[in-house]
Structures are given as C-alpha cells and as structure tokens.
Motif scaffolding. Structure first.
Motif, PDB file in Angstrom:
ATOM      1  N   LEU A   7       1.226  -1.063   0.087  1.00 36.99           N
ATOM      2  CA  LEU A   7      -0.043   0.045  -0.091  1.00 36.99           C
ATOM      3  C   LEU A   7       0.768   1.361   0.044  1.00 36.99           C
ATOM      4  CD1 LEU A   7      -3.185  -0.466   2.396  1.00 36.99           C
ATOM      5  CD2 LEU A   7      -2.998   0.220   0.075  1.00 36.99           C
ATOM      6  N   ALA A  10       2.102   1.858  -3.369  1.00 34.81           N
ATOM      7  CA  ALA A  10       1.379   2.529  -4.281  1.00 34.81           C
ATOM      8  C   ALA A  10       1.019   3.874  -4.177  1.00 34.81           C
ATOM      9  CB  ALA A  10       0.088   1.502  -4.184  1.00 34.81           C
TER      10      ALA A  10
ATOM     11  N   ILE B  41      -6.061   0.227  -2.150  1.00 32.12           N
ATOM     12  CA  ILE B  41      -5.509   0.828  -3.304  1.00 32.12           C
ATOM     13  C   ILE B  41      -6.745   1.296  -4.540  1.00 32.12           C
ATOM     14  CG2 ILE B  41      -4.221   0.570  -5.625  1.00 32.12           C
ATOM     15  CD1 ILE B  41      -2.440  -1.308  -4.244  1.00 32.12           C
ATOM     16  N   HIS B  45      -6.857   4.494  -7.189  1.00 31.59           N
ATOM     17  CA  HIS B  45      -6.995   3.835  -8.482  1.00 31.59           C
ATOM     18  C   HIS B  45      -8.244   4.615  -9.054  1.00 31.59           C
ATOM     19  CE1 HIS B  45      -6.335   0.975 -11.948  1.00 31.59           C
ATOM     20  NE2 HIS B  45      -7.735   0.490 -11.446  1.00 31.59           N
ATOM     21  N   THR B  95      -1.004   2.035 -10.276  1.00 26.85           N
ATOM     22  CA  THR B  95      -1.696   1.415  -9.138  1.00 26.85           C
ATOM     23  C   THR B  95      -2.533   0.193  -9.350  1.00 26.85           C
ATOM     24  OG1 THR B  95      -3.228   2.951  -9.596  1.00 26.85           O
ATOM     25  CG2 THR B  95      -1.605   3.712  -8.119  1.00 26.85           C
ATOM     26  N   TRP B  99      -1.868  -3.471  -7.525  1.00 27.48           N
ATOM     27  CA  TRP B  99      -3.055  -4.058  -6.953  1.00 27.48           C
ATOM     28  C   TRP B  99      -3.242  -5.606  -7.549  1.00 27.48           C
ATOM     29  CZ3 TRP B  99      -8.934  -1.851  -7.603  1.00 27.48           C
ATOM     30  CH2 TRP B  99      -9.621  -2.578  -6.636  1.00 27.48           C
TER      31      TRP B  99
END
Lengths: 47, 233
Positions: A7, A10, B41, B45, B95, B99
C-alpha cells in the motif's frame, strides 16, 4: 512484501508521479519568468 | 470568487479534502472481506482513472471547438488536458498493476479493460509527442484537433469494456448497484471529488502557462529585437 508495504508503495508511486509533474510545471514557470525578464530588459519602456 | 484566487484555493481544497479522505479510507470504510487491506488501493486507483477519462473528454471537447472556431485557447486547453490525462492514466495503470500483482498474482493480464486502457495511454502519449514536433503552429493545432477527436473513440470503450466483454476487472458502479458497501462508496466518491480539485488546479495551472508562453511568443515575434530568436532562453 506484506500488504502494508504494498500500500505504501502504491501511495508513493502516485505522489511521486504527481510531484514529478509539479516539478516539471515549476521548471516551466521558471523558464517563462526568465523569458519575460529578458524581454523586459530589451524593452525597458514597458516596465 | 475572483478567478485569480482559484489557483490557490483549488490545491488547498484538494489537499485538505485528500487528508480527510485518508481517514475515510483507513478508518471509516470497512476492509474488503476477500482481498483485505490491499483493496484500499482502489481509493487511489478509481479517482485517477476517472479524472484521466474526464481529461480526455476535455481534449475531445477542446478539439471540436478548435475545429469549428480555430480558437488557440481551445488548442491550449487540449494540450493541458492531454498532459494531465496521460499522467493520471499512467498512475492508474501503475496502481492497477500493483493491486493486480497482490490480488491476482500477476503484474499484467491482457484483459479488455486493461488492454483498452493501455491502448488509450499510448494514443494520448503519441498525441503529446505530436504536440512536441517542430511543425507550423496552425497546422500542428489542426492535426492535433483531428487526433483529439479520433483518439476519443477509445475512451468510452475503456469505460464499457468491463461490462460488454468478459473481464476480470470489476465494473465498480454496475447496473445492479455494483459491489460496494455504502461506506466504501462514500469514501470512493469523496476521493474522486478531492482529486477533482487537484485535477482542476493542474489543468488551470498548465493552461495558464501555455497561455503565457503563447503571449511571450507573440511578444518576441512582434516586438523583440532582431536577435530575439537566438537569445531567448
């Protein structure tokens, strides 16, 4: 890597991307300011 | 509100709203049962992908206006929106890949939604390369406007691809209300709105820069010294 690290990666990717674009905009702004300054130097009557 | 305040107010609003969104994402919205924490995420996203699509819609609108009115301002709006769109869709792809790696076990799969999004990204990246070419300005604007209209054909396809083809990518807000809990939906929409402020600020800032650059070009071309072209930074 555990989920939290994933996480963080990201989030970091997003903010690095947005930050890089902001740096690009800042450099562009600086170049425009330099051009304006040079133009004013050639045209002191406009200052 | 005076127009000059917008460049200051929009990022501040965006920053504050995004800070609030962190609470919505990590405290208010429940953790998804099957994917767990990695589903968070999604709240980055989705806004990135949506605002990228809106950016490309703006390119389409600006291109149509340019083709009808030959308005340089519309052309510059297209340039600003395309840059922002490529940035946001690129980040949505990144992203999404992160994921996917965690929840599907692969970085990439040639799924309809992913493939159409990648094609869209390449089309608009090509559009930006075209904008950077050394061509007569009016001809370049015209070619870009035509491409801006044609390129938009892929954008609705990206949106509906997960619905009309068999896709492993979920259609988040589907016909039967999608698969989101109300709290998740609220958090997602808040993130979309918060990023929207940033999006508007980025487009406004870039459009302002391009306007200023065009004005500078006119000044240098019209009133600059004979050596202006060689001297200018």
């Amino acid at each position: 890597m555990d989920t939290v690290t994933w996480l963080v990666v990201a989030n970091a990717a997003v903010w690095l991307g947005l930050g890089a674009y902001l740096i690009f905009l800042a450099l562009e702004q600086r170049a425009l300011a330099a051009r304006l300054k040079q133009w004013e130097a050639f045209h002191p009557e406009h200052q | 509100m005076p127009k000059s305040f917008l460049p200051l107010v929009l990022p501040l609003l965006g920053g504050t709203a995004l800070a609030g969104c962190q609470w919505l994402i990590y405290v208010y919205a429940p953790t998804e049962a099957s994917m767990g924490l990695i589903q968070k995420i999604f709240y980055l996203h989705l806004p990135l992908a949506w605002w990228a699509l809106v950016s490309f819609f703006l390119v389409f609108l600006g291109s149509v206006v340019y083709l009808f009115r030959r308005s340089p301002g519309a052309d510059r709006l297209c340039a600003a929106a395309a840059e922002t769109g490529v940035l946001l869709s690129g980040l949505a792809l990144v992203t999404g890949m992160l994921w996917a790696r965690k929840s599907w076990g692969v970085w990439w799969t040639w799924d309809p939604r992913l493939t159409t999004t990648l094609v869209m990204w390449f089309i608009y990246a090509g559009y930006l390369i075209l904008r950077g070419l050394n061509m007569p300005p009016q001809r370049k604007s015209l070619v870009c406007a035509v491409l801006g209209v044609v390129a938009f054909l892929d954008v609705p396809l990206v949106f509906v691809s997960a619905r009309i083809w068999r896709s492993i990518h979920p259609a988040v807000f589907g016909a039967q209300g999608g698969g989101l809990e109300p709290e998740m939906r609220l958090a997602a929409m808040a993130c979309v709105i918060a990023l929207g402020f940033f999006w508007a600020a980025l487009i406004g800032l870039r459009k302002g820069q391009l306007d200023l650059r065009a004005r500078m070009d006119t000044l240098w071309a019209g009133n600059g010294p004979s050596a202006a072209g060689r001297n200018r930074p």
